[in-house]
Design an enzyme around this catalytic site. Sequence first.
Site, PDB file in Angstrom:
ATOM      1  N   THR B 149       0.865  -1.200   0.000  1.00  0.00           N
ATOM      2  CA  THR B 149       0.000   0.000   0.000  1.00  0.00           C
ATOM      3  C   THR B 149       0.898   1.245   0.000  1.00  0.00           C
ATOM      4  OG1 THR B 149      -0.235  -0.087   2.412  1.00  0.00           O
ATOM      5  CG2 THR B 149      -1.977  -1.094   1.101  1.00  0.00           C
ATOM      6  N   LYS B 171       4.184  -6.875   3.663  1.00  0.00           N
ATOM      7  CA  LYS B 171       3.905  -5.462   3.382  1.00  0.00           C
ATOM      8  C   LYS B 171       3.637  -4.786   4.720  1.00  0.00           C
ATOM      9  CE  LYS B 171       0.711  -3.214   3.388  1.00  0.00           C
ATOM     10  NZ  LYS B 171      -0.015  -2.358   4.415  1.00  0.00           N
ATOM     11  N   THR B 182       0.317  -3.094  10.756  1.00  0.00           N
ATOM     12  CA  THR B 182      -0.556  -3.191   9.577  1.00  0.00           C
ATOM     13  C   THR B 182       0.201  -3.920   8.534  1.00  0.00           C
ATOM     14  OG1 THR B 182      -1.473  -1.058  10.007  1.00  0.00           O
ATOM     15  CG2 THR B 182      -1.953  -1.976   7.873  1.00  0.00           C
TER      16      THR B 182
END
Lengths: 389, 389
Positions: B149, B171, B182
């Site tokens: 992201t 990621k 996250t």
Amino acid sequence: MSITYPAGFRTGTAIAHRPGGSQRRNLALVVNSGPMDTAVGVFTPNRFRAAPVIWTSRILEEGHAGAVVINSGNANACTGPEGLDQARAMAERTGEQLGLPTEQVAVCSTGIIGHLLHLDSILTGIDQAAQGLSASQEAGEEAAKAILTTDTCTKTVAVDGSGWRLGGMVKGSGMIAPQLATMICVITTDAILEPAQARQALSEACRFSFNRIDVDGCMSTNDTVLLMASGASGVRPDPDQFQEKLGQACADLAHRIVADGEGSRHRIRIRVDGADNEDAALACARAVSGSTLLKCAVAGEDPNWGRVVSSLGTVPAATAAYDPAHVDVSFNGIKVCRGGRPGQDPELVDLHVPEVHIDIDLGQGDSQATVWTDDLTHEYVTINADYHT
Amino acid sequence: MSITYPAGFRTGTAIAHRPGGSQRRNLALVVNSGPMDTAVGVFTPNRFRAAPVIWTSRILEEGHAGAVVINSGNANACTGPEGLDQARAMAERTGEQLGLPTEQVAVCSTGIIGHLLHLDSILTGIDQAAQGLSASQEAGEEAAKAILTTDTCTKTVAVDGSGWRLGGMVKGSGMIAPQLATMICVITTDAILEPAQARQALSEACRFSFNRIDVDGCMSTNDTVLLMASGASGVRPDPDQFQEKLGQACADLAHRIVADGEGSRHRIRIRVDGADNEDAALACARAVSGSTLLKCAVAGEDPNWGRVVSSLGTVPAATAAYDPAHVDVSFNGIKVCRGGRPGQDPELVDLHVPEVHIDIDLGQGDSQATVWTDDLTHEYVTINADYHT
């Protein structure tokens, strides 16, 4: 209108810098002319307590002091026995100038950590400040200015009781944590107040004011809130009214700290309702107020409720009971999250306003708590990357 | 070198955006061709668990899965029962394409919170990705790219055991908290591994890697680490060697997350020594790694040990025993604080380097813990003020 608003208080300020330093006034005396000399304090719970905190908490054990001397720019923190000697020397010189015993002088310092004071300049500054003592409003304003560091404005308050007055000044804008802050606050009153009552009233007032703000989650080594009573009004206040007015004054000063939060462009009020008890509500409000991501989102004027609930989700169930499927979140009255899911359209929220209200309903009980913080901007980073040791 | 480094794994990627969206590949399949189908996971402790986390933690209870489907850009978090239906639909379509039962397909999502998926695009993407499955190294690299992201680079690892291999991709760069992050991480191995051993090994490896990094203290709703074993090497690994290699791989991926921390210019390793026990050392390291002020100071290349000790001072004595007067702090080997007071000259410290080592000695016991974080820069604020819901 500041700490000279009540009768019985005089202040003086001076420039006390190391040679070649800035020419801003950075030293203030606050003198209580009586007839009473009640003085109580609330101090940082940080285990690295600065020398002036060690000194002042010790001399205020009985609840009496005739004066406080405050310097800004150097916190005299993490300076060992030499630092404590320096704090004592500040009290001693102030006492000599005012005809007070050393143990009757409180000391506050704020600024960088880990440097001994340039004591000669400070002592000369004390002499100068003592020469210029005045009970004028201007002198009170000068004192409020002299205690600032990265603050962009003075923060003062003046409140009227029934026949007595209350005044206050505070400094603080960064290193502001859930439990007090990098703040020095002096509150004066001409009400008749015994130490025990003063101590209890101050502790209660701090609980809902300075202990409910959070600029960056960083707890300081020097936080001090002092309450001094001169009794010069001759009026013994109604205890409830005094508590109410003192609470208002502390809340007002606390909000001014948040409003002047380093680099801040939005004040954020986080209110948690529907909790089983106040501690649960407070734990949730603090978890949200501590979210760096949320603070950035508000800086970007984005009502990002995902960052609210993901912070709420970090509070252990044992601390705050709630069902994620029953949680509502509003930004400025628009319920963008309903039952843990998308609610009203976030596009309806206008965050182009100075104050953002985030209301969270846990849907569990009847208790609530409110915490104030501010947004995280480029200016915060600039200020704190450039404010060097 | 990525998740296709071990034998028995194929990946495929696709563009699965809502109409008019970006044309970056944002969907990845990872397929285990066996002969084994061991799959275990470690998941966020956040109470607002995203739909794919609920789904995947449920289907992995027995420790088996044949594939995982991952989409980036939308976390499918806080989306209620509809979101869970969507996660299930992703698993179902992937299973149809691969000839697997729905309950044999793990699902991971990462991205914005509080929005339902654009499911049609995702399902079409799954069909496309399944058509292009490949065991090539390039396919592995493409998968590592498709899950990103705000990351600025792919993060992969490849490790050799004795007769078996291990590969991984992750990621994550923001909303990285002390307990996972996250982050979506998939680790593959061709070693022969039963679910029970896999689960224990993964949990232990996470403890010292993903659970020891902190970019911004913000815990996500979607954190997932998956370990899949194909057994295709035919080798049953030495348990100690497997644990060691898996731990290395996880630590390596965790450090890459910190290195790619949003806006970061310095990695910061905080090591606390001299604690009574590991929990005490860890609590101190986390208190320091969570200091916004310290992270700004490092961005400004200022070895501000005052911000280290003021953070240490917030750890309750019941959590970590130490005497502030016996605490030492070093920045990159220069002991700037000795016994809670100024030590060597901070001017000797050069922070114009990509990695900053802050070593803290509590002077109390023999235990230690290490946490990694990064500095807080203007770019972090820009990224997180502008990454809108």
